[in-house]
Scaffold this motif. Structure first.
Motif, PDB file in Angstrom:
ATOM      1  N   GLY A 124       0.709  -1.118   0.043  1.00 45.27           N
ATOM      2  CA  GLY A 124      -0.207  -0.005   0.028  1.00 45.27           C
ATOM      3  C   GLY A 124       0.667   1.280  -0.098  1.00 45.27           C
ATOM      4  O   GLY A 124       1.773   1.285  -0.770  1.00 45.27           O
ATOM      5  N   THR A 125       0.494   2.262   0.782  1.00 43.20           N
ATOM      6  CA  THR A 125       1.233   3.408   0.759  1.00 43.20           C
ATOM      7  C   THR A 125       2.020   3.462   2.127  1.00 43.20           C
ATOM      8  O   THR A 125       1.887   3.255   3.151  1.00 43.20           O
ATOM      9  CB  THR A 125       0.181   4.673   0.710  1.00 43.20           C
ATOM     10  N   MET A 126       3.194   4.191   1.995  1.00 41.56           N
ATOM     11  CA  MET A 126       4.201   4.574   2.920  1.00 41.56           C
ATOM     12  C   MET A 126       4.986   5.836   2.890  1.00 41.56           C
ATOM     13  O   MET A 126       5.227   6.101   1.608  1.00 41.56           O
ATOM     14  CB  MET A 126       5.333   3.348   2.909  1.00 41.56           C
ATOM     15  N   ALA A 127       5.125   6.663   4.027  1.00 42.67           N
ATOM     16  CA  ALA A 127       6.288   7.433   3.811  1.00 42.67           C
ATOM     17  C   ALA A 127       7.339   7.254   4.883  1.00 42.67           C
ATOM     18  O   ALA A 127       7.171   7.056   5.811  1.00 42.67           O
ATOM     19  CB  ALA A 127       5.436   9.063   4.421  1.00 42.67           C
ATOM     20  N   TYR A 128       8.433   7.594   4.298  1.00 48.67           N
ATOM     21  CA  TYR A 128       9.725   7.311   4.919  1.00 48.67           C
ATOM     22  C   TYR A 128      10.232   8.842   5.246  1.00 48.67           C
ATOM     23  O   TYR A 128      10.625   9.646   4.484  1.00 48.67           O
ATOM     24  CB  TYR A 128      10.677   6.569   3.970  1.00 48.67           C
ATOM     25  N   LEU A 129      10.138   9.031   6.770  1.00 45.45           N
ATOM     26  CA  LEU A 129      10.511  10.391   7.227  1.00 45.45           C
ATOM     27  C   LEU A 129      11.787  10.285   7.724  1.00 45.45           C
ATOM     28  O   LEU A 129      12.238   9.682   8.863  1.00 45.45           O
ATOM     29  CB  LEU A 129       9.384  10.276   8.315  1.00 45.45           C
ATOM     30  N   ASN A 130      12.693  11.024   7.047  1.00 43.25           N
ATOM     31  CA  ASN A 130      14.205  11.003   7.125  1.00 43.25           C
ATOM     32  C   ASN A 130      14.545  12.137   8.146  1.00 43.25           C
ATOM     33  O   ASN A 130      14.326  13.461   7.795  1.00 43.25           O
ATOM     34  CB  ASN A 130      15.128  11.024   5.736  1.00 43.25           C
ATOM     35  N   LEU A 131      14.978  11.711   9.384  1.00 41.27           N
ATOM     36  CA  LEU A 131      15.408  12.751  10.194  1.00 41.27           C
ATOM     37  C   LEU A 131      17.104  12.613  10.447  1.00 41.27           C
ATOM     38  O   LEU A 131      17.473  11.878  10.888  1.00 41.27           O
ATOM     39  CB  LEU A 131      14.736  12.497  11.757  1.00 41.27           C
ATOM     40  N   GLY A 132      17.450  13.812   9.547  1.00 38.40           N
ATOM     41  CA  GLY A 132      19.004  13.912   9.679  1.00 38.40           C
ATOM     42  C   GLY A 132      19.435  15.108  10.009  1.00 38.40           C
ATOM     43  O   GLY A 132      18.912  15.823  10.729  1.00 38.40           O
ATOM     44  N   THR A 133      20.360  15.591   9.208  1.00 37.25           N
ATOM     45  CA  THR A 133      20.972  16.962   9.210  1.00 37.25           C
ATOM     46  C   THR A 133      19.705  18.007   9.135  1.00 37.25           C
ATOM     47  O   THR A 133      19.165  19.040   9.583  1.00 37.25           O
ATOM     48  CB  THR A 133      21.643  17.438   8.349  1.00 37.25           C
ATOM     49  N   GLY A 134      18.750  17.719   8.071  1.00 37.02           N
ATOM     50  CA  GLY A 134      17.444  17.995   7.634  1.00 37.02           C
ATOM     51  C   GLY A 134      16.488  17.188   7.903  1.00 37.02           C
ATOM     52  O   GLY A 134      16.320  16.354   8.432  1.00 37.02           O
ATOM     53  N   LEU A 135      15.166  17.384   7.323  1.00 36.77           N
ATOM     54  CA  LEU A 135      14.202  16.776   7.468  1.00 36.77           C
ATOM     55  C   LEU A 135      13.561  16.572   6.097  1.00 36.77           C
ATOM     56  O   LEU A 135      13.241  17.676   5.439  1.00 36.77           O
ATOM     57  CB  LEU A 135      13.129  17.354   8.521  1.00 36.77           C
ATOM     58  N   ALA A 136      13.015  15.555   5.788  1.00 39.79           N
ATOM     59  CA  ALA A 136      12.617  15.345   4.364  1.00 39.79           C
ATOM     60  C   ALA A 136      11.658  13.941   4.356  1.00 39.79           C
ATOM     61  O   ALA A 136      12.066  12.993   5.205  1.00 39.79           O
ATOM     62  CB  ALA A 136      13.302  15.450   3.407  1.00 39.79           C
ATOM     63  N   ALA A 137      11.027  13.870   3.463  1.00 41.58           N
ATOM     64  CA  ALA A 137      10.240  12.433   3.333  1.00 41.58           C
ATOM     65  C   ALA A 137      10.081  11.781   1.829  1.00 41.58           C
ATOM     66  O   ALA A 137      10.287  12.596   0.890  1.00 41.58           O
ATOM     67  CB  ALA A 137       8.734  12.594   3.796  1.00 41.58           C
ATOM     68  N   ASP A 142       2.069   1.724  -3.326  1.00 44.86           N
ATOM     69  CA  ASP A 142       2.073   0.144  -4.044  1.00 44.86           C
ATOM     70  C   ASP A 142       3.572  -0.119  -4.786  1.00 44.86           C
ATOM     71  O   ASP A 142       3.487  -0.575  -5.862  1.00 44.86           O
ATOM     72  CB  ASP A 142       1.105   0.324  -5.223  1.00 44.86           C
ATOM     73  N   GLY A 143       4.470   0.161  -4.037  1.00 49.27           N
ATOM     74  CA  GLY A 143       5.898  -0.273  -4.494  1.00 49.27           C
ATOM     75  C   GLY A 143       6.577   0.713  -5.314  1.00 49.27           C
ATOM     76  O   GLY A 143       7.709   0.489  -5.779  1.00 49.27           O
ATOM     77  N   GLN A 144       6.034   2.014  -5.937  1.00 42.49           N
ATOM     78  CA  GLN A 144       6.565   2.722  -6.677  1.00 42.49           C
ATOM     79  C   GLN A 144       6.658   3.902  -6.147  1.00 42.49           C
ATOM     80  O   GLN A 144       6.037   4.518  -5.148  1.00 42.49           O
ATOM     81  CB  GLN A 144       5.650   2.885  -7.924  1.00 42.49           C
ATOM     82  N   LEU A 145       7.804   4.841  -6.094  1.00 43.15           N
ATOM     83  CA  LEU A 145       8.169   6.004  -5.517  1.00 43.15           C
ATOM     84  C   LEU A 145       7.044   7.020  -6.237  1.00 43.15           C
ATOM     85  O   LEU A 145       6.960   7.074  -7.329  1.00 43.15           O
ATOM     86  CB  LEU A 145       9.538   6.745  -5.912  1.00 43.15           C
ATOM     87  N   TRP A 146       6.355   8.115  -5.428  1.00 41.56           N
ATOM     88  CA  TRP A 146       5.681   9.059  -5.987  1.00 41.56           C
ATOM     89  C   TRP A 146       6.393  10.509  -5.737  1.00 41.56           C
ATOM     90  O   TRP A 146       6.804  10.831  -4.616  1.00 41.56           O
ATOM     91  CB  TRP A 146       4.326   9.099  -5.258  1.00 41.56           C
ATOM     92  N   ARG A 147       6.808  11.019  -6.827  1.00 46.11           N
ATOM     93  CA  ARG A 147       7.816  12.210  -6.760  1.00 46.11           C
ATOM     94  C   ARG A 147       7.126  13.298  -6.826  1.00 46.11           C
ATOM     95  O   ARG A 147       7.647  14.390  -6.647  1.00 46.11           O
ATOM     96  CB  ARG A 147       8.832  12.130  -7.899  1.00 46.11           C
ATOM     97  N   GLY A 148       5.756  13.392  -7.350  1.00 46.89           N
ATOM     98  CA  GLY A 148       5.143  14.658  -7.706  1.00 46.89           C
ATOM     99  C   GLY A 148       5.296  15.182  -8.958  1.00 46.89           C
ATOM    100  O   GLY A 148       6.089  14.776  -9.636  1.00 46.89           O
ATOM    101  N   THR A 232      -1.988  14.927   4.423  1.00 48.69           N
ATOM    102  CA  THR A 232      -1.808  15.039   3.072  1.00 48.69           C
ATOM    103  C   THR A 232      -1.988  14.070   2.208  1.00 48.69           C
ATOM    104  O   THR A 232      -2.613  14.087   0.934  1.00 48.69           O
ATOM    105  CB  THR A 232      -0.598  15.870   2.847  1.00 48.69           C
ATOM    106  N   VAL A 233      -1.412  12.860   2.417  1.00 46.25           N
ATOM    107  CA  VAL A 233      -1.154  11.677   1.457  1.00 46.25           C
ATOM    108  C   VAL A 233      -2.056  10.473   2.058  1.00 46.25           C
ATOM    109  O   VAL A 233      -2.301   9.751   1.174  1.00 46.25           O
ATOM    110  CB  VAL A 233       0.115  11.383   1.145  1.00 46.25           C
ATOM    111  N   ASP A 234      -2.377  10.685   3.195  1.00 48.74           N
ATOM    112  CA  ASP A 234      -2.980   9.387   3.698  1.00 48.74           C
ATOM    113  C   ASP A 234      -2.309   8.294   3.773  1.00 48.74           C
ATOM    114  O   ASP A 234      -2.997   7.202   3.356  1.00 48.74           O
ATOM    115  CB  ASP A 234      -4.532   9.236   3.204  1.00 48.74           C
ATOM    116  N   VAL A 235      -0.951   8.050   4.134  1.00 48.31           N
ATOM    117  CA  VAL A 235      -0.344   7.057   3.837  1.00 48.31           C
ATOM    118  C   VAL A 235      -0.598   5.855   5.181  1.00 48.31           C
ATOM    119  O   VAL A 235      -0.974   6.549   6.187  1.00 48.31           O
ATOM    120  CB  VAL A 235       1.393   7.366   4.226  1.00 48.31           C
ATOM    121  N   GLU A 236      -0.631   4.799   4.950  1.00 52.39           N
ATOM    122  CA  GLU A 236      -0.800   3.861   5.905  1.00 52.39           C
ATOM    123  C   GLU A 236       0.137   3.722   6.919  1.00 52.39           C
ATOM    124  O   GLU A 236       0.007   3.470   8.323  1.00 52.39           O
ATOM    125  CB  GLU A 236      -1.049   2.456   5.423  1.00 52.39           C
ATOM    126  N   THR A 237       1.548   4.023   6.521  1.00 50.26           N
ATOM    127  CA  THR A 237       2.585   3.761   7.550  1.00 50.26           C
ATOM    128  C   THR A 237       3.553   4.820   7.330  1.00 50.26           C
ATOM    129  O   THR A 237       3.870   5.419   6.047  1.00 50.26           O
ATOM    130  CB  THR A 237       3.305   2.271   7.155  1.00 50.26           C
TER     131      THR A 237
END
Length: 298
Positions: A124-137, A142-148, A232-237
């Motif tokens: 299904g849908t997932m967002a990877y929330l990267n918490l490093g020097t900055g912040l981005a997701a 469905d297994g494919q990157l959504w880039r906008g 905004t995206v209603d990701v499941e995870t």
């Protein structure tokens, strides 16, 4: 075999994965600084993995690279990778010339999102929330990157949340990244520790009130990022990764506490079950390099 390379600010991880998606080989190199050195780092990584697998560059089914900065996937151009000393680099073209094969280039957070999705067996849908020097997701559907429309889907670190906050590196004021990131912590908590967030958590545990306030703002900022991604995206995870994720359950428990408090005050948020949607990326999982290998075939 597919080859994936994650070029970070100080280290580069490279992996070979087999047809079933399993990890076959891995290496770690120091990342060079500047255009010439970054290209050389990638070439060396390909050569080293080639030695371990017995394959030349052309013998891999695909080669993918994840790298910080703005990435034009069609051309392989990388811009604004300041931590690597890059203003602009035609990385795809440079590597194709050196290796004799085509290479796919992707933003490192987006590559890590794909890797985490694969490693954790999600659907299904997932967002990877990267918490490093900055912040981005990075967002996977469905297994494919959504880039906008223009490739910036997930750049939620630059959503302003405090009109009275500090000026962000992007030029806006009070962005989410200014409080919920490694650089945000470092700005607020001055320390000689090379990992300011570690020093912050230690001071908070010792009862320092200012450390506790900064730690609470960090948790609220991360919880806000989770809320934004779900609303905004209603990701499941929502999978938390990046350098701050190494804090493990200490960080996750703080975020869950904020989300639980919000749910008690808002039946609407309670209905979204936000705490149950948040998970940590498995420690030491090499999600970014494995994601780069998967990006190479897309």
């Amino acid at each position: 075999m597919r080859l994936g390379i994650d070029i970070g600010g100080t280290k580069t991880d490279a992996v070979a994965i087999d047809a079933a998606g399993g990890l076959a080989q891995r290496i770690r190199l120091a990342t060079g600084f500047g255009s010439v050195a970054v290209v050389e780092t990638a070439v060396t990584a390909v050569a080293r993995i080639g030695e371990l697998t017995g394959l030349p560059a052309a013998g891999f089914e695909s080669i993918g690279i994840g790298i910080p900065g703005m990435v034009d996937r069609a051309s392989g151009h990388v811009t604004h990778a300041v931590n690597l000393g890059l203003d602009r680099l035609e990385l795809g073209g440079e590597l194709a010339g050196r290796l004799g094969v085509g290479v796919r280039i992707e933003n490192d957070v987006k590559a890590a999102a794909l890797g985490a999705y694969h490693l954790m067996g999600l659907s299904g849908t997932m967002a990877y929330l990267n918490l490093g020097t900055g912040l981005a997701a990075g967002i996977v559907v469905d297994g494919q990157l959504w880039r906008g429309a223009r490739g910036i889907a997930g750049e939620i670190g630059h959503i302003p949340v405090d009109p009275n906050g500090v000026v962000c590196a992007c030029g806006q004021r009070g962005c989410l990244e200014t409080v919920a990131s490694g650089s945000g912590v470092a700005r607020q908590w001055r320390t000689d520790d090379p990992l300011p967030v570690r020093a912050l958590f230690a001071a908070a545990a010792d009862g320092d009130e200012e450390a506790r306030r900064i730690k609470a703002r960090l948790a609220e900022g991360i919880a806000s990022a989770v809320r934004v991604l779900v609303l905004t995206v209603d990701v499941e995870t929502v999978v938390i990764g990046g350098g701050l994720s190494h804090l493990g359950d200490r960080l996750l428990c703080d975020v869950h506490e904020v989300l639980d408090n919000w749910a008690q005050a808002s039946p609407f948020l309670a209905s979204l079950s936000l705490p149950e949607r948040v998970r940590l990326v498995p420690e030491g999982s090499l999600a970014a390099a494995i994601g780069a290998a998967l990006v190479g075939e897309s």
